[in-house]
Design an enzyme around this catalytic site. Structure first.
Site, PDB file in Angstrom:
ATOM      1  N   GLU A  17       0.841  -1.204   0.000  1.00  0.00           N
ATOM      2  CA  GLU A  17       0.000   0.000   0.000  1.00  0.00           C
ATOM      3  C   GLU A  17       0.876   1.255   0.000  1.00  0.00           C
ATOM      4  O   GLU A  17       1.867   1.326   0.717  1.00  0.00           O
ATOM      5  CB  GLU A  17      -0.894   0.003   1.249  1.00  0.00           C
ATOM      6  N   TYR A  49      -6.780   6.966  -0.250  1.00  0.00           N
ATOM      7  CA  TYR A  49      -7.635   8.084  -0.656  1.00  0.00           C
ATOM      8  C   TYR A  49      -7.770   8.996   0.550  1.00  0.00           C
ATOM      9  O   TYR A  49      -8.176   8.539   1.629  1.00  0.00           O
ATOM     10  CB  TYR A  49      -9.003   7.499  -1.044  1.00  0.00           C
ATOM     11  N   ALA A  51      -8.917  11.745   3.358  1.00  0.00           N
ATOM     12  CA  ALA A  51     -10.202  11.961   4.025  1.00  0.00           C
ATOM     13  C   ALA A  51     -11.088  12.905   3.214  1.00  0.00           C
ATOM     14  O   ALA A  51     -10.657  13.992   2.814  1.00  0.00           O
ATOM     15  CB  ALA A  51      -9.957  12.539   5.412  1.00  0.00           C
ATOM     16  N   HIS A  77      -8.199   3.064  -3.597  1.00  0.00           N
ATOM     17  CA  HIS A  77      -9.086   3.196  -2.432  1.00  0.00           C
ATOM     18  C   HIS A  77     -10.120   4.276  -2.771  1.00  0.00           C
ATOM     19  O   HIS A  77      -9.800   5.265  -3.441  1.00  0.00           O
ATOM     20  CB  HIS A  77      -8.312   3.636  -1.193  1.00  0.00           C
ATOM     21  N   ASP A 109     -11.721   7.780   6.587  1.00  0.00           N
ATOM     22  CA  ASP A 109     -11.283   8.405   7.846  1.00  0.00           C
ATOM     23  C   ASP A 109     -11.980   9.740   8.010  1.00  0.00           C
ATOM     24  O   ASP A 109     -12.212  10.442   7.023  1.00  0.00           O
ATOM     25  CB  ASP A 109      -9.767   8.655   7.797  1.00  0.00           C
ATOM     26  N   LYS A 165     -21.088  -6.938   4.453  1.00  0.00           N
ATOM     27  CA  LYS A 165     -20.439  -6.216   3.337  1.00  0.00           C
ATOM     28  C   LYS A 165     -19.471  -7.127   2.577  1.00  0.00           C
ATOM     29  O   LYS A 165     -19.345  -7.025   1.361  1.00  0.00           O
ATOM     30  CB  LYS A 165     -19.783  -4.908   3.802  1.00  0.00           C
TER      31      LYS A 165
HETATM   32  P1  FAD Z   1     -17.937   0.889   7.386  1.00  0.00           P
HETATM   33  O1  FAD Z   1     -17.963  -0.461   6.765  1.00  0.00           O
HETATM   34  O2  FAD Z   1     -18.886   1.896   6.873  1.00  0.00           O
HETATM   35  O3  FAD Z   1     -18.109   0.718   8.957  1.00  0.00           O
HETATM   36  C1  FAD Z   1     -18.005   1.838   9.845  1.00  0.00           C
HETATM   37  C2  FAD Z   1     -18.750   1.528  11.146  1.00  0.00           C
HETATM   38  O4  FAD Z   1     -20.159   1.417  10.876  1.00  0.00           O
HETATM   39  C3  FAD Z   1     -18.367   0.208  11.823  1.00  0.00           C
HETATM   40  O5  FAD Z   1     -18.435   0.408  13.210  1.00  0.00           O
HETATM   41  C4  FAD Z   1     -19.444  -0.769  11.379  1.00  0.00           C
HETATM   42  O6  FAD Z   1     -19.668  -1.792  12.326  1.00  0.00           O
HETATM   43  C5  FAD Z   1     -20.655   0.154  11.272  1.00  0.00           C
HETATM   44  N1  FAD Z   1     -21.603  -0.311  10.224  1.00  0.00           N
HETATM   45  C6  FAD Z   1     -21.294  -0.788   8.995  1.00  0.00           C
HETATM   46  N2  FAD Z   1     -22.415  -1.082   8.307  1.00  0.00           N
HETATM   47  C7  FAD Z   1     -23.465  -0.758   9.132  1.00  0.00           C
HETATM   48  C8  FAD Z   1     -24.881  -0.819   9.001  1.00  0.00           C
HETATM   49  N3  FAD Z   1     -25.455  -1.273   7.881  1.00  0.00           N
HETATM   50  N4  FAD Z   1     -25.658  -0.406  10.051  1.00  0.00           N
HETATM   51  C9  FAD Z   1     -25.088   0.061  11.190  1.00  0.00           C
HETATM   52  N5  FAD Z   1     -23.736   0.141  11.373  1.00  0.00           N
HETATM   53  C10 FAD Z   1     -22.940  -0.265  10.355  1.00  0.00           C
HETATM   54  N6  FAD Z   1      -9.560   5.572   5.223  1.00  0.00           N
HETATM   55  C11 FAD Z   1      -9.445   6.581   4.326  1.00  0.00           C
HETATM   56  O7  FAD Z   1      -9.994   7.675   4.545  1.00  0.00           O
HETATM   57  N7  FAD Z   1      -8.728   6.398   3.160  1.00  0.00           N
HETATM   58  C12 FAD Z   1      -8.129   5.229   2.834  1.00  0.00           C
HETATM   59  O8  FAD Z   1      -7.496   5.096   1.783  1.00  0.00           O
HETATM   60  C13 FAD Z   1      -8.243   4.133   3.763  1.00  0.00           C
HETATM   61  N8  FAD Z   1      -7.700   2.913   3.490  1.00  0.00           N
HETATM   62  C14 FAD Z   1      -7.918   1.878   4.350  1.00  0.00           C
HETATM   63  C15 FAD Z   1      -7.424   0.587   3.999  1.00  0.00           C
HETATM   64  C16 FAD Z   1      -7.624  -0.501   4.840  1.00  0.00           C
HETATM   65  C17 FAD Z   1      -7.126  -1.855   4.435  1.00  0.00           C
HETATM   66  C18 FAD Z   1      -8.336  -0.307   6.083  1.00  0.00           C
HETATM   67  C19 FAD Z   1      -8.551  -1.468   7.006  1.00  0.00           C
HETATM   68  C20 FAD Z   1      -8.815   0.952   6.433  1.00  0.00           C
HETATM   69  C21 FAD Z   1      -8.620   2.051   5.572  1.00  0.00           C
HETATM   70  N9  FAD Z   1      -9.121   3.320   5.876  1.00  0.00           N
HETATM   71  C22 FAD Z   1      -8.987   4.367   4.976  1.00  0.00           C
HETATM   72  C23 FAD Z   1      -9.786   3.583   7.155  1.00  0.00           C
HETATM   73  C24 FAD Z   1     -11.285   3.402   7.081  1.00  0.00           C
HETATM   74  O9  FAD Z   1     -11.875   4.258   6.126  1.00  0.00           O
HETATM   75  C25 FAD Z   1     -11.809   3.733   8.461  1.00  0.00           C
HETATM   76  O10 FAD Z   1     -11.504   2.664   9.344  1.00  0.00           O
HETATM   77  C26 FAD Z   1     -13.279   4.072   8.546  1.00  0.00           C
HETATM   78  O11 FAD Z   1     -13.532   4.614   9.839  1.00  0.00           O
HETATM   79  C27 FAD Z   1     -14.242   2.869   8.417  1.00  0.00           C
HETATM   80  O12 FAD Z   1     -14.118   2.252   7.291  1.00  0.00           O
HETATM   81  P2  FAD Z   1     -15.028   0.966   6.914  1.00  0.00           P
HETATM   82  O13 FAD Z   1     -14.850   0.846   5.458  1.00  0.00           O
HETATM   83  O14 FAD Z   1     -14.754  -0.198   7.785  1.00  0.00           O
HETATM   84  O15 FAD Z   1     -16.503   1.563   7.262  1.00  0.00           O
END
Ligand code: FAD
Length: 286
Positions: A17, A49, A51, A77, A109, A165
């Site tokens: 990454e 990507y 924030a 991303h 983020d 998901k």
């Molecule tokens: P989601 O899947 O939307 O989940 C967020 C929260 O909502 C969780 O607590 C989940 O339990 C809850 N949730 C999910 N679906 C539902 C539903 N249907 N109903 C109620 N609650 C729900 N961030 C960036 O900004 N840019 C990047 O490039 C980036 N790259 C990343 C790469 C990796 C491999 C990882 C692991 C993380 C990365 N992140 C990045 C961070 C990520 O965007 C953050 O952790 C963010 O806070 C949550 O992302 P998520 O996709 O898990 O969110």
């Protein structure tokens, strides 16, 4: 070019990454890093990507550069935060035109300094996965948090959301972790919920304990006592701390491969040394 779902179906994947640098010097240095890591023949590389879309153009530029200038498959991303459905469609059209085939669909983020989340047509990344699927033509990954998402209210619902998901996507990549039990438990819990898509562990070789502890706090990961003790032995010796970080990451990777992990994804922080050393230690160098 290659779809990551096809690569994973064919065997283990090894990937790196990168983030789009802010300044010119960072781009020059990243160019060197990519050409050094290219020798390790990664299956794919991913580009973060910023924030709320703050790196929208830079991320797309770097992904396109990798696509055109290297034999490596890139993954872009993409986040919900700050985007309407129309924005997402426009971004996907750009990637399709560039023959980019892989997207990591994320919540995103929050903006820095505790600012409010950016408005978005999406509440959760699962909705973004659905739109990308409907658009068509992409292999889709999602983020997995072995130690639970930092905003999760409880274990059962967090795992259920992740399982839901993942079933709509093709694969997952984890947040970094240092204790293998977190990963193994997550994979078991997902299997019990009927989600058997491959989830590739994300590996962060420690080079700076302070920096990693701050990142871990933000991402809901724990830096275990055994890691703090081991890296702490280096004191102020930065090279020794990096060497210990590589040793710990190599041990974790070896155990993950032995336990059947579908691949390894390295958070490089745009540097090549640690990943190259780990590849050497694991006997993975081509
Ligand atoms: P989601 O899947 O939307 O989940 C967020 C929260 O909502 C969780 O607590 C989940 O339990 C809850 N949730 C999910 N679906 C539902 C539903 N249907 N109903 C109620 N609650 C729900 N961030 C960036 O900004 N840019 C990047 O490039 C980036 N790259 C990343 C790469 C990796 C491999 C990882 C692991 C993380 C990365 N992140 C990045 C961070 C990520 O965007 C953050 O952790 C963010 O806070 C949550 O992302 P998520 O996709 O898990 O969110």
């Amino acid at each position: 070019m290659a779809r990551i779902s096809d690569l994973l179906a064919g065997g283990r994947t090894y990937s790196f990454e990168f983030f789009p640098p802010k300044h010119e010097a960072g781009w020059l240095s990243l160019g060197r890093t990519i050409s050094e890591l290219e020798h390790l023949r990664p299956d794919f590389v991913s580009v973060t990507y910023g924030a709320g879309g703050s790196t929208r153009t830079k991320t797309a530029d770097l992904v396109s550069w990798v696509r055109r200038q290297t034999p490596i498959a890139p993954m872009a991303h993409l986040t919900c935060q700050g985007h309407t459905r129309a924005d997402i469609r426009e971004i996907l059209m750009t990637y399709k035109a560039e023959s980019v085939e892989n997207i990591l669909a994320l919540g995103g983020d929050p903006p820095a300094h505790g600012a409010a989340p950016m408005p978005s047509d999406y509440r959760f990344s699962g909705e973004l996965v659905e739109d990308i699927r409907e658009f068509g033509g992409f292999s889709i990954g999602v983020a997995a948090h072995p130690e639970l998402h930092p905003r999760s209210t409880d274990r059962a619902s967090d795992r259920q959301h992740l399982a839901d998901k993942l079933k709509r996507a093709d694969f997952g990549i984890t947040q970094f972790f240092f204790d293998i039990d977190h990963y193994l438990q997550m994979v078991d819990e997902l299997a019990a919920l009927g989600a058997d898509q491959p989830v590739v562990p994300g590996i962060m070789p420690i080079s700076n304990l302070g920096q990693v502890t701050r990142m871990a706090t933000m991402s809901g990961a724990e830096v275990p006592e055994f890691v703090i003790r081991a890296v702490g032995k280096a004191g102020d010796d930065i090279d020794e701390a990096e060497r210990i970080g590589v040793e710990l990451a190599s041990e974790l990777c070896a155990r993950l491969l032995e336990a059947g992990a579908p691949g390894l994804h390295f958070y490089t922080l745009n540097r090549s040394w640690a990943a190259t050393e780990i590849f050497t230690n694991l006997g993975l160098r081509p």
